[in-house]
Each structure stands twice: as structure tokens, then as C-alpha cells.
Design an enzyme around this catalytic site. Structure first.
Site, PDB file in Angstrom:
ATOM      1  N   ARG A 175      -3.552   4.419  -0.393  1.00 47.04           N
ATOM      2  CA  ARG A 175      -3.350   4.671   1.042  1.00 47.04           C
ATOM      3  C   ARG A 175      -2.012   5.330   1.343  1.00 47.04           C
ATOM      4  NH1 ARG A 175      -5.722  -0.961   3.688  1.00 47.04           N
ATOM      5  NH2 ARG A 175      -7.825  -0.782   2.816  1.00 47.04           N
ATOM      6  N   ASP A 204      -1.924  -5.603  -3.560  1.00 48.42           N
ATOM      7  CA  ASP A 204      -2.212  -4.298  -2.968  1.00 48.42           C
ATOM      8  C   ASP A 204      -0.932  -3.499  -2.781  1.00 48.42           C
ATOM      9  OD1 ASP A 204      -4.917  -4.574  -3.051  1.00 48.42           O
ATOM     10  OD2 ASP A 204      -5.244  -4.563  -0.881  1.00 48.42           O
ATOM     11  N   HIS A 221      -4.952 -13.158  -3.019  1.00 50.76           N
ATOM     12  CA  HIS A 221      -4.991 -11.907  -2.254  1.00 50.76           C
ATOM     13  C   HIS A 221      -5.943 -11.930  -1.063  1.00 50.76           C
ATOM     14  CE1 HIS A 221      -4.553  -7.762  -1.211  1.00 50.76           C
ATOM     15  NE2 HIS A 221      -5.844  -7.572  -1.315  1.00 50.76           N
ATOM     16  N   HIS A 266      -4.764  -8.800   2.563  1.00 48.00           N
ATOM     17  CA  HIS A 266      -6.064  -8.139   2.388  1.00 48.00           C
ATOM     18  C   HIS A 266      -6.836  -7.782   3.652  1.00 48.00           C
ATOM     19  CE1 HIS A 266      -9.797  -7.009   0.403  1.00 48.00           C
ATOM     20  NE2 HIS A 266     -10.464  -7.941   1.063  1.00 48.00           N
ATOM     21  N   HIS A 299      -7.005  -3.564  -4.901  1.00 48.78           N
ATOM     22  CA  HIS A 299      -6.662  -2.183  -5.238  1.00 48.78           C
ATOM     23  C   HIS A 299      -5.954  -2.120  -6.593  1.00 48.78           C
ATOM     24  CE1 HIS A 299      -7.410  -0.072  -1.278  1.00 48.78           C
ATOM     25  NE2 HIS A 299      -7.545  -1.341  -0.937  1.00 48.78           N
ATOM     26  N   HIS A 306       0.798  -1.234   0.000  1.00 45.97           N
ATOM     27  CA  HIS A 306       0.000   0.000   0.000  1.00 45.97           C
ATOM     28  C   HIS A 306       0.833   1.288   0.000  1.00 45.97           C
ATOM     29  CE1 HIS A 306      -4.071  -1.403  -0.044  1.00 45.97           C
ATOM     30  NE2 HIS A 306      -3.897  -2.193   1.005  1.00 45.97           N
TER      31      HIS A 306
END
Length: 366
Positions: free
Chosen positions: A60, A56, A230, A293, A104, A27
Site C-alpha cells: 500500500r 502489516d 494481527h 488489521h 501482508h 503499511h
């Protein structure tokens, strides 16, 4: 099982017995991601290892662009070295890297048009379809509006959600504003984002794997197969939001051939409580199911591990196999199950007994 018929046998470079490092969600946390990689390298020393990233990479955090740049550099360095591994980041490098798609990453790819749909297919994901039992999309509480712009009519629901909430980016469910910002463009400006993304980043997003299966050696006993994905798998036969859940084979097949993308919600990449359990057939085949996740580090179950420790300002985490050692981006480490912790509960012991019995019966041709 499909994943057992076609697993990756000892990886692409044929290095059986190589250690495996499984990395949780990143992230946009470039500094932590590099620190975690260094922790793993320091632990394995000069020996090559196999790295699996659970997806991901974007949203964020502040540097989604930097994370993708770095992951591409890892891939390029390891591919150029092959079995020789060489050096990545100034230390001994791994020789097999796999990048899985997170929800994402997939939503970003859909927003960018990397998974094209026609208008009829796309509309079913957000307008609904009575024949297919797809309900029309209703924004979740505190979620902003869907993206509107040129190309919206041929965009999957998740792409529309990823680029949406232009009137209030803080309401975006993916928190994708940080990704737009990392490329220097305004939230929701699709054309500007397409212009800003290097071709290598588009290719990286498009090439992400939906899941990864690997045959394991004796050093991983009692596990015979690793399945990384994921979010997880749904329990076959249960009623989900859209349909009766198919068996494990079909769930994996739909992800691999892309037919799962016709569904409004790709549960194996974005489900929550419905993907936390382990299908019985995986336990019976002695398959370890690992995902990210869920925003937690949960390694208590014998057959289902979740590695996603980085939310809320916590350090990123990875698990090293067969050591079953947790490594973190702050340099700390601990065993998967501390010595003071209780052993597997009776249900886990029963599951292991069932798996062993099934394996014995299979070997006897029963």
C-alpha cells in the site's frame, strides 16, 4: 489456557511495570511510522518502554523497504543496549521490541519461499481438498489472477495472491505493487525481488511472531494478561469457512507450530468479521485481546481493542499502557475513552463481573 501457561513474564528483560506501546499497521508509511515512534518516545520521556508492533509493515504505502530497514534498526539498537535502553532515533529508546506477522507480511514471505511447502500441500490451498473440506480457490470480485512462474507449484495460496495480478497490478488484493517498486523491481518478478532483498530483510520476515502474550502487573487492572495478534481469534465451536473452530489453545498452538499454514486462509491473521469478537475464555481469564488489521481504531470494548488507523490517509496510531492513551503520527493524542463518553455497557460490566468471579473461584481452588 495455553497463552496463560506460557506468557512472557515481564518481557525479555524482566522490567515489570514498564509501559507498553502497541503500534497498529504501518503499511509502507515510513515517515508516519517514525513520527509515531517519536510521539511515543516524547510521551514516556527517559523511561524505557516495551514496544509491540501488530504487523502489516509492507504494501500500500510507498516505502515498504524503508519500513523494514527502520524496524530492523530499532531491533538492533534495543538488543545492543539491553536494559540500558540507550537511544533510538535520538531519544530514549525502549528495551523490548516485538514484531508480529500481519497477513501482508506472511503472504510476502510465502511468495519468497520462506515457508516452504511440497507440491501436494501447496495444491490443497488453492485446488482444494474434498477430504479436508477445502474448496477450490475462486478469485474474489475485482481480484486478478494468481501468480504463475517457477516455484508456483510449491507456493501457498496467499503467496500466489500476493505476487499475482501481473496483467493488472491494480487488481492485486494486497496492493503489493508498491512493495515491488520499493525494491526497484517489476510487479510479479519473484527472482528479481529475491535478488533485491537484503538478507536481513528475509531474516526479518521469517522471524516474525504469530502472536504475543504478556503477563501484566497490578497497574493494568483489571487486565491480567495481554494477547496481541494481527487480526484476532475466532470464536471456538462456530463453523468457519473450512472447519469447526477449535478452542483458543489450539488456535494459538497451530499458529506457533506452523500447522495453521496448511490452511488456505489463516483467519487469525487475515479474517474479518469472524475475528472481531472476543472468546469468552479470554474475558473470564481477564485477558485483553489487541489486534490491528481491520482498518479502524476501535477501543470501545473493555476486552477487545483494534488499532489500525492509517488507511485512507489518516495518521498511524499506537496505544500506550497502562495510560490507555492513544497517540498518533500527527502528534495528536487522546484518552482511550474520552471523559465525556459513556462508561462500559451492561454487557461489558457483566463480562468484567464474570471474569472477576472466575478469578476469585480459581484463587479459592474451586
Amino acid at each position: 489456557l495455553f497463552l496463560l501457561i506460557l506468557p512472557t513474564l515481564c518481557g525479555r528483560f524482566g522490567a515489570c511495570g514498564m509501559r507498553i506501546a502497541i503500534f497498529g499497521d504501518l503499511h509502507g508509511q515510513l515517515g508516519q511510522a517514525k513520527a509515531l515512534w517519536t510521539s511515543v518516545q516524547r510521551k514516556v520521556g527517559k523511561d524505557p518502554f516495551r514496544a509491540i508492533f501488530l504487523g502489516d509493515y509492507v504494501d500500500r504505502g510507498p516505502d515498504s523497504r524503508g519500513v523494514i530497514d527502520w524496524l530492523i534498526s530499532l531491533r538492533d539498537a534495543t538488543e545492543s543496549k539491553g536494559q540500558g535502553a540507550g537511544k533510538v532515533g535520538g531519544q530514549a529508546g525502549c528495551c523490548d521490541v516485538t514484531f508480529l506477522a500481519g497477513n501482508h507480511d506472511l503472504a510476502m514471505a510465502m511468495f519468497l519461499g520462506l515457508h516452504p511447502m511440497n507440491a501436494s500441500q501447496a495444491a490443497k490451498t488453492w485446488k482444494g481438498d474434498k477430504e479436508l473440506n477445502f474448496p477450490p480457490f475462486i478469485p474474489r470480485r475485482r481480484e486478478g489472477s494468481l501468480w504463475k512462474g517457477v516455484g508456483a507449484e510449491t507456493m501457498h495460496l496467499q503467496g500466489l495472491r500476493w505476487g499475482g495480478s501481473a496483467e493488472a497490478p491494480e487488481k492485486n488484493p494486497f496492493q503489493s505493487s508498491s512493495t515491488f517498486a520499493s525494491y526497484g523491481v517489476k510487479h510479479g518478478d519473484r527472482q528479481a525481488l529475491l535478488d533485491a532483498l537484503p538478507a536481513a530483510h528475509l531474516a526479518f520476515l521469517q522471524a516474525l511472531e504469530p502472536w504475543y502474550s504478556l503477563s501484566l502487573g497490578q497497574e493494568h487492572h483489571p487486565y491480567k494478561t495481554l494477547l496481541a495478534i494481527h487480526a484476532g481469534l475466532e470464536i471456538p465451536g462456530k463453523n468457519s469457512m473450512l472447519r469447526v473452530v477449535p478452542d483458543v489453545d489450539q488456535q494459538l498452538e497451530e499458529l506457533r507450530d506452523g500447522s495453521a499454514l496448511a490452511l488456505p486462509w489463516i483467519e487469525q491473521l487475515q479474517g474479518r468479521g469472524n475475528t472481531r469478537a472476543t472468546p469468552d475464555e479470554l474475558q473470564e481469564s481477564q485477558t485483553l485481546l489487541v489486534s490491528g488489521h481491520h482498518g479502524i481504531l476501535d477501543l470501545d470494548s473493555d476486552w477487545r481493542w483494534i488499532i489500525d488507523h492509517g488507511s485512507g490517509g489518516r495518521p498511524l496510531a499506537a496505544v500506550l499502557l497502562p495510560d490507555q492513551l492513544v497517540l498518533k503520527s500527527d502528534g495528536k493524542e487522546h484518552p482511550r475513552r474520552p471523559a465525556s463518553a459513556p462508561g462500559p455497557d451492561s454487557s461489558a460490566q457483566q463480562s468484567l463481573a464474570r471474569a472477576t468471579q472466575a478469578a476469585n473461584l480459581k484463587s479459592q481452588g474451586v
